[in-house]
Design an enzyme around this catalytic site. Structure first.
Site, PDB file in Angstrom:
ATOM      1  N   HIS A  15     -36.243  77.177  61.647  1.00 43.37           N
ATOM      2  CA  HIS A  15     -37.768  76.475  61.205  1.00 43.37           C
ATOM      3  C   HIS A  15     -37.709  75.314  60.472  1.00 43.37           C
ATOM      4  CE1 HIS A  15     -40.571  76.299  57.943  1.00 43.37           C
ATOM      5  NE2 HIS A  15     -41.430  76.902  58.693  1.00 43.37           N
ATOM      6  N   HIS A  61     -43.649  87.366  61.855  1.00 46.64           N
ATOM      7  CA  HIS A  61     -43.428  85.984  61.424  1.00 46.64           C
ATOM      8  C   HIS A  61     -41.894  85.722  61.202  1.00 46.64           C
ATOM      9  CE1 HIS A  61     -43.821  82.485  58.193  1.00 46.64           C
ATOM     10  NE2 HIS A  61     -43.950  82.041  59.428  1.00 46.64           N
TER      11      HIS A  61
END
Length: 294
Positions: free
Chosen positions: A98, A56
Site C-alpha cells: 500500500h 480492504h
C-alpha cells in the site's frame, strides 16, 4: 413440535455463501455469476442488488495487510472480493504493497538502515522479497512476505476470490498500466470469466484509469475519490465505478453518479471506503452504494 432455531454467526453465513457460489460456478457460465455479491451485514432492499463487501487490503483486521495471509484470512471469513494495491520495484517487478515506502509494514529500516526513506521503487524485487511484512502486525505472522502480483493472483484463483485492484501512485511508475494488464493477461485474468465478474481496476489517477480502459476496454474500472458532479459525465466514458470515502457521500452526489451509465452500458456503481469501525455495512448500504470496502 417446537423447532430449535439454529444461530449461525455472520462470518459463517458468508462462508456458506462463498462455498455455494464457488461450487455453482464450476458448472455455470460466467454470465450467470456476473452480479453475485457477498452479503455480510447488509441486505438488499426491494428491487435492489445486495451490497458487495470487499476485504480492504485483504482481511487486514485479522492479518498483515496486502499479504497472502490477509488473502487467506479473508477467504476463511467468507469474503469473495479482496482489494489490494500494486506498485513496481526498482527492477520492474509488480509487488503488492500500500504505502509508497516500505517502513510502516516491513522491517526495511532495520535490514537496510542507510536507505531511507525506503521507497518501494528504490528496492529490487529480490530485496523486497527478503523483508518481513508480518511481524509489525503480530508475532505469529513473522516471516510473511510482500507478495508479487503474480503470487497474489495465483492465491486468489486458488481460493476462488475476486479482485478490486488499485494501481498505486502511477505517476511514480511510468507505463505501469500496460504492465499490470500484461501481468493480468499472463495469469489468465483477462479472460471472459474474470473480466465479467472477478476483476475491477481502480486508481486515484483519472488519467491512469482512462489509460487502462483504452488498453483493455473489456476491463471494468473505477475512479477513487469524489469528483465534482460536473466531471462525472466525462468520466463515465471510461469508468464503471466512482469510489469515494464514506464521509464524502451525499444524496445529491450519489444521485448524480447513478444517473449515468458507464462504458459497458450499466449504471455507474459506487464503492465506499474508509468505513469507521463503529459503522456497519448495512448502514452504509442504506445510503445507496453498491459496495463497501472495509
Amino acid at each position: 413440535m417446537h423447532r430449535r432455531s439454529l444461530r449461525i454467526p455472520a462470518a459463517g453465513i458468508a462462508f456458506l455463501l462463498t462455498a455455494a457460489v464457488a461450487s455453482s460456478a464450476l458448472t455455470s457460465g460466467p454470465d450467470e455469476f456476473a452480479d453475485v455479491a457477498l452479503i455480510s451485514g447488509a441486505r438488499a432492499g426491494p428491487g435492489t442488488a445486495a451490497t458487495r463487501v470487499i476485504a480492504h487490503r485483504g482481511a487486514s483486521r485479522y492479518a498483515p495487510e496486502n499479504t497472502l495471509a490477509a488473502v487467506d484470512a479473508a477467504h476463511r471469513r467468507g469474503f469473495i472480493w479482496v482489494e489490494n494495491d500494486v506498485q513496481r520495484s526498482k527492477d520492474g517487478r509488480l509487488v503488492v504493497v500500500h504505502d509508497t515506502t516500505l517502513r510502516r509494514t516491513t522491517d526495511a529500516a532495520r535490514l537496510f538502515p542507510g536507505r531511507a526513506p525506503w521507497r518501494v521503487g528504490d528496492f529490487t524485487a529480490a530485496e523486497i522479497a527478503r523483508l518481513d511484512a508480518g511481524s509489525w502486525f503480530g508475532r505469529r505472522f513473522k516471516g510473511e512476505r510482500v507478495p508479487t502480483l503474480a503470487a497474489y493472483l495465483r492465491r486468489l484463483d486458488h481460493n476462488g476470490q475476486r479482485l478490486l485492484l488499485e494501481i498505486k501512485a502511477p505517476e511514480k511508475y511510468p507505463g505501469i498500466e500496460a504492465q499490470v494488464l500484461r501481468e493480468l493477461r499472463a495469469r489468465g485474468w483477462l479472460d471472459r470469466a474474470h473480466v465479467r465478474s472477478r476483476l475491477v481496476v481502480q486508481s486515484f489517477c483519472v488519467r491512469c484509469v482512462k489509460t487502462v480502459h483504452e488498453l483493455a476496454p473489456q476491463v471494468r474500472t473505477g475512479i477513487l475519490g469524489a469528483p465534482d458532479v460536473r466531471k462525472l459525465a466525462r468520466y463515465a466514458r471510461f469508468a464503471d465505478q466512482i469510489n469515494p470515502r464514506v464521509s464524502a457521500l451525499s444524496s445529491r452526489w450519489l444521485a448524480a453518479v447513478h444517473r449515468l451509465r458507464g462504458p459497458h452500458g450499466r449504471r455507474l456503481e459506487v464503492y465506499a471506503w474508509d468505513v469507521a469501525k463503529n459503522t456497519t455495512a448495512r448502514s452504509v448500504r442504506a445510503r445507496g452504494v453498491e459496495g463497501v470496502i472495509e
